[in-house]
Enzyme design. Sequence first.
Site, PDB file in Angstrom:
ATOM      1  N   TYR A  33       0.807  -1.223   0.000  1.00  0.00           N
ATOM      2  CA  TYR A  33       0.000   0.000   0.000  1.00  0.00           C
ATOM      3  C   TYR A  33       0.843   1.278   0.000  1.00  0.00           C
ATOM      4  O   TYR A  33       0.289   2.379  -0.078  1.00  0.00           O
ATOM      5  CB  TYR A  33      -0.931   0.020   1.218  1.00  0.00           C
ATOM      6  CG  TYR A  33      -1.941  -1.103   1.220  1.00  0.00           C
ATOM      7  CD1 TYR A  33      -2.997  -1.120   0.313  1.00  0.00           C
ATOM      8  CD2 TYR A  33      -1.834  -2.157   2.127  1.00  0.00           C
ATOM      9  CE1 TYR A  33      -3.931  -2.149   0.310  1.00  0.00           C
ATOM     10  CE2 TYR A  33      -2.765  -3.187   2.134  1.00  0.00           C
ATOM     11  CZ  TYR A  33      -3.808  -3.182   1.230  1.00  0.00           C
ATOM     12  OH  TYR A  33      -4.725  -4.203   1.227  1.00  0.00           O
ATOM     13  N   HIS A  38      -4.653   5.971  -1.929  1.00  0.00           N
ATOM     14  CA  HIS A  38      -5.452   5.827  -0.703  1.00  0.00           C
ATOM     15  C   HIS A  38      -4.632   6.150   0.548  1.00  0.00           C
ATOM     16  O   HIS A  38      -5.194   6.346   1.626  1.00  0.00           O
ATOM     17  CB  HIS A  38      -5.982   4.395  -0.617  1.00  0.00           C
ATOM     18  CG  HIS A  38      -7.344   4.276  -0.013  1.00  0.00           C
ATOM     19  ND1 HIS A  38      -8.284   5.277  -0.027  1.00  0.00           N
ATOM     20  CD2 HIS A  38      -7.945   3.233   0.630  1.00  0.00           C
ATOM     21  CE1 HIS A  38      -9.394   4.862   0.567  1.00  0.00           C
ATOM     22  NE2 HIS A  38      -9.209   3.634   0.986  1.00  0.00           N
ATOM     23  N   ASN A  84     -10.753   0.508   7.083  1.00  0.00           N
ATOM     24  CA  ASN A  84     -12.134   0.275   7.491  1.00  0.00           C
ATOM     25  C   ASN A  84     -12.354   0.283   8.992  1.00  0.00           C
ATOM     26  O   ASN A  84     -13.505   0.269   9.453  1.00  0.00           O
ATOM     27  CB  ASN A  84     -12.636  -1.056   6.907  1.00  0.00           C
ATOM     28  CG  ASN A  84     -12.757  -1.014   5.399  1.00  0.00           C
ATOM     29  OD1 ASN A  84     -12.509   0.011   4.761  1.00  0.00           O
ATOM     30  ND2 ASN A  84     -13.137  -2.130   4.805  1.00  0.00           N
ATOM     31  N   ASP A 109      -7.852  10.963   1.660  1.00  0.00           N
ATOM     32  CA  ASP A 109      -7.927  11.084   0.206  1.00  0.00           C
ATOM     33  C   ASP A 109      -9.371  11.320  -0.221  1.00  0.00           C
ATOM     34  O   ASP A 109     -10.307  10.903   0.457  1.00  0.00           O
ATOM     35  CB  ASP A 109      -7.387   9.810  -0.465  1.00  0.00           C
ATOM     36  CG  ASP A 109      -8.186   8.569  -0.091  1.00  0.00           C
ATOM     37  OD1 ASP A 109      -8.132   8.184   1.103  1.00  0.00           O
ATOM     38  OD2 ASP A 109      -8.857   7.995  -0.962  1.00  0.00           O
ATOM     39  N   ASN A 130     -14.619   4.840   3.320  1.00  0.00           N
ATOM     40  CA  ASN A 130     -14.765   3.835   4.376  1.00  0.00           C
ATOM     41  C   ASN A 130     -14.117   4.249   5.689  1.00  0.00           C
ATOM     42  O   ASN A 130     -14.638   3.947   6.772  1.00  0.00           O
ATOM     43  CB  ASN A 130     -14.180   2.500   3.916  1.00  0.00           C
ATOM     44  CG  ASN A 130     -14.998   1.853   2.816  1.00  0.00           C
ATOM     45  OD1 ASN A 130     -16.179   2.134   2.661  1.00  0.00           O
ATOM     46  ND2 ASN A 130     -14.374   0.989   2.042  1.00  0.00           N
TER      47      ASN A 130
END
Length: 205
Positions: A33, A38, A84, A109, A130
């Site tokens: 990631y 994100h 989340n 973001d 989320n």
Amino acid sequence: MGLFNFFKQTSKNQQIDEMKYLIVGLGNVGEEYEDTRHNIGFMVLDRLAKDHSATFSLQRHAFVAEMSSKGRTLVLIKPTTFMNLSGKALRYWMDKEKIKIENVLIIVDDLALPLGTLRLKKNGSAGGHNGLTNIAETLGHQNYARLRFGIGSEFSKGRQVDFVLGKWKKDEQEVIGPKIDMACEMILSFVFQGVDKTMNAYNNK
């Protein structure tokens, strides 16, 4: 309110540190990631910490760094709970550091904003994000400041997830570099000038 509850509530209020701020960069942990759209919240806090010689360390629910300036303390957190469950890390560190919600700022973001656009808001809906959705569910309200960092929406139908979790392209990196610096400026302005003055000063830039 009974006398005991009155003193209990008063004691609790006295514990709040008015000069301490919680700055939360949203993102996902893990090499896969890193440098993805994100994770712009992580990227902004990495820059802010670097600029102020602060170092992140792995603690409960988050990587945490602390910096001080002009009598104020900034606690920077990058949640390890994944996007989340961002609210879990936020609530834990708010309680641990005794920081009021007015002194909390979320860096997130935003697909709805053009690439590199920065917008500070003092409240509002999650907008389908989320991380913000979970924070609102955890807090029980949406009255918290958030700095939205536009990542654009240059993706074809059905490719939103791939776009959000995709790496920044070279031309995008050239755009967001200066905007990350501006986001750091806005964080410090939020701390020293307040949310309203910061909105007025930066939201139209």
